[in-house]
Design a protein around this motif. Sequence first.
Motif, PDB file in Angstrom:
ATOM      1  N   ASN A   1       0.873  -1.182   0.000  1.00  0.00           N
ATOM      2  CA  ASN A   1       0.000   0.000   0.000  1.00  0.00           C
ATOM      3  C   ASN A   1       0.904   1.223   0.000  1.00  0.00           C
ATOM      4  O   ASN A   1       1.566   1.517   1.005  1.00  0.00           O
ATOM      5  CB  ASN A   1      -0.892   0.024   1.244  1.00  0.00           C
ATOM      6  N   VAL A   2       0.941   1.930  -1.113  1.00  0.00           N
ATOM      7  CA  VAL A   2       1.896   3.027  -1.262  1.00  0.00           C
ATOM      8  C   VAL A   2       1.193   4.288  -1.740  1.00  0.00           C
ATOM      9  O   VAL A   2       0.143   4.243  -2.387  1.00  0.00           O
ATOM     10  CB  VAL A   2       3.034   2.663  -2.241  1.00  0.00           C
ATOM     11  N   SER A   3       1.825   5.420  -1.427  1.00  0.00           N
ATOM     12  CA  SER A   3       1.325   6.709  -1.885  1.00  0.00           C
ATOM     13  C   SER A   3       2.446   7.734  -1.744  1.00  0.00           C
ATOM     14  O   SER A   3       3.589   7.385  -1.434  1.00  0.00           O
ATOM     15  CB  SER A   3       0.090   7.124  -1.073  1.00  0.00           C
ATOM     16  N   THR A   4       2.097   8.984  -1.962  1.00  0.00           N
ATOM     17  CA  THR A   4       3.029  10.094  -1.772  1.00  0.00           C
ATOM     18  C   THR A   4       2.398  11.105  -0.829  1.00  0.00           C
ATOM     19  O   THR A   4       1.171  11.132  -0.649  1.00  0.00           O
ATOM     20  CB  THR A   4       3.345  10.804  -3.103  1.00  0.00           C
ATOM     21  N   ALA A   5       3.223  11.953  -0.247  1.00  0.00           N
ATOM     22  CA  ALA A   5       2.689  13.000   0.626  1.00  0.00           C
ATOM     23  C   ALA A   5       1.739  13.904  -0.144  1.00  0.00           C
ATOM     24  O   ALA A   5       0.689  14.316   0.377  1.00  0.00           O
ATOM     25  CB  ALA A   5       3.835  13.803   1.235  1.00  0.00           C
ATOM     26  N   SER A   6       2.067  14.214  -1.393  1.00  0.00           N
ATOM     27  CA  SER A   6       1.197  15.074  -2.202  1.00  0.00           C
ATOM     28  C   SER A   6      -0.151  14.412  -2.469  1.00  0.00           C
ATOM     29  O   SER A   6      -1.199  15.056  -2.398  1.00  0.00           O
ATOM     30  CB  SER A   6       1.890  15.422  -3.530  1.00  0.00           C
ATOM     31  N   ASP A   7      -0.133  13.120  -2.784  1.00  0.00           N
ATOM     32  CA  ASP A   7      -1.389  12.405  -3.004  1.00  0.00           C
ATOM     33  C   ASP A   7      -2.231  12.364  -1.735  1.00  0.00           C
ATOM     34  O   ASP A   7      -3.468  12.459  -1.787  1.00  0.00           O
ATOM     35  CB  ASP A   7      -1.106  10.971  -3.466  1.00  0.00           C
ATOM     36  N   LEU A   8      -1.591  12.207  -0.586  1.00  0.00           N
ATOM     37  CA  LEU A   8      -2.332  12.084   0.668  1.00  0.00           C
ATOM     38  C   LEU A   8      -2.964  13.401   1.099  1.00  0.00           C
ATOM     39  O   LEU A   8      -3.931  13.389   1.864  1.00  0.00           O
ATOM     40  CB  LEU A   8      -1.425  11.522   1.757  1.00  0.00           C
ATOM     41  N   VAL A   9      -2.457  14.517   0.623  1.00  0.00           N
ATOM     42  CA  VAL A   9      -3.160  15.792   0.825  1.00  0.00           C
ATOM     43  C   VAL A   9      -4.536  15.715   0.167  1.00  0.00           C
ATOM     44  O   VAL A   9      -5.547  16.138   0.746  1.00  0.00           O
ATOM     45  CB  VAL A   9      -2.339  16.974   0.256  1.00  0.00           C
ATOM     46  N   LYS A  10      -4.590  15.153  -1.025  1.00  0.00           N
ATOM     47  CA  LYS A  10      -5.864  15.008  -1.728  1.00  0.00           C
ATOM     48  C   LYS A  10      -6.808  14.079  -0.973  1.00  0.00           C
ATOM     49  O   LYS A  10      -8.013  14.334  -0.877  1.00  0.00           O
ATOM     50  CB  LYS A  10      -5.618  14.479  -3.142  1.00  0.00           C
ATOM     51  N   LEU A  11      -6.271  12.992  -0.442  1.00  0.00           N
ATOM     52  CA  LEU A  11      -7.093  12.057   0.322  1.00  0.00           C
ATOM     53  C   LEU A  11      -7.639  12.726   1.577  1.00  0.00           C
ATOM     54  O   LEU A  11      -8.823  12.559   1.915  1.00  0.00           O
ATOM     55  CB  LEU A  11      -6.274  10.828   0.697  1.00  0.00           C
ATOM     56  N   ALA A  12      -6.811  13.472   2.282  1.00  0.00           N
ATOM     57  CA  ALA A  12      -7.263  14.153   3.497  1.00  0.00           C
ATOM     58  C   ALA A  12      -8.368  15.152   3.186  1.00  0.00           C
ATOM     59  O   ALA A  12      -9.367  15.243   3.911  1.00  0.00           O
ATOM     60  CB  ALA A  12      -6.091  14.846   4.178  1.00  0.00           C
ATOM     61  N   ASN A  13      -8.208  15.905   2.113  1.00  0.00           N
ATOM     62  CA  ASN A  13      -9.249  16.864   1.731  1.00  0.00           C
ATOM     63  C   ASN A  13     -10.562  16.157   1.403  1.00  0.00           C
ATOM     64  O   ASN A  13     -11.648  16.639   1.766  1.00  0.00           O
ATOM     65  CB  ASN A  13      -8.781  17.683   0.513  1.00  0.00           C
ATOM     66  N   ALA A  14     -10.476  15.011   0.724  1.00  0.00           N
ATOM     67  CA  ALA A  14     -11.696  14.258   0.390  1.00  0.00           C
ATOM     68  C   ALA A  14     -12.342  13.683   1.643  1.00  0.00           C
ATOM     69  O   ALA A  14     -13.569  13.727   1.800  1.00  0.00           O
ATOM     70  CB  ALA A  14     -11.363  13.142  -0.598  1.00  0.00           C
ATOM     71  N   ALA A  15     -11.529  13.137   2.552  1.00  0.00           N
ATOM     72  CA  ALA A  15     -12.072  12.558   3.779  1.00  0.00           C
ATOM     73  C   ALA A  15     -12.725  13.616   4.659  1.00  0.00           C
ATOM     74  O   ALA A  15     -13.722  13.347   5.339  1.00  0.00           O
ATOM     75  CB  ALA A  15     -10.955  11.839   4.541  1.00  0.00           C
TER      76      ALA A  15
END
Length: 307
Positions: A164-178
């Motif tokens: 399960n992998v991602s990037t810090a930049s991608d996880l900003v998008k996930l946090a905003n969606a959540a």
Amino acid sequence: MSRFFLWALLISGLSTGSVFASERDANALQLASVSAAVARLGSDEPEFSKRGDWVMPIASITKLMTALVVLESEQDLDAWLPVVKRARPAPVNAFSRIRLESEATRRDLLHLALMSSENRAAYLLARHHPEGYEAFIEAMNAKARALGMNNTHFVDSTGLSDANVSTASDLVKLANAAYEYPLIRELSTSSGRWVQFRGPRYGLQFGNTNPLVRSGRWDVSLSKTGYLNASGRCLVMIAEMGGEPHVVVLLDSLGTRTPLGDSGRIRRWLETGVGGNVAAAALNYERQRASEIAAELEVASPQSAGL
């Protein structure tokens, strides 16, 4: 720019809780995490990024996507779900206090997955997806693609797999969606929860894995921690910083206290422009891990590992 004007600018920024973004020196912010991103809530463009495009294991940060898929599939949160054994063994130790052959509500399992990072709870949420476990994982990856998380991939719903992998930049998008889901905000930031199970009937107390949600000095509106040997300590959080909510993503740091220290340094930087210092042991860990990960990324893709 005169010394008097700089002083007046700093005082003005402090009076409103933040210095102007143009006056912050990103080089002044020293973090112990190998990778990090900081962005205003609602923005996918980081104000600060440190190796923000490095693809890295994210451990239980995964559970934010698990929660999104559960809520977007509109499953009955009050349904009682049987606690069943995993169809395949977990890749690492997945000890759980939740008893096999009991039952819990989907809402309580979601609560435990977000607040306490309970791995059996996160597995059961995917296992009891109407279309099955594999369809749930595909829905996680489909949601990542829909959010523009182009460097993210999931193979399980718990984060126990280092695939399960991602990037810090991608996880900003996930946090905003959540953050768009009040229930995710509520459950991820509650300090504790007594959960009642049935068949057999028993109860268990659970707490939040992020101590900042219990601190009177912090206003945290979304939280998720993560840890694997392969990922180090990770934290995704939305908190009031510099007079407005910010998304903070911290990946791979040493020890349970280091993400908390990095969070404090980020808040100080947003409010005063001063970044603070990192303890020698944490800094040595960061340098060693960065070197190791850069070498791994170079093997995978020679263009992706620029320091």
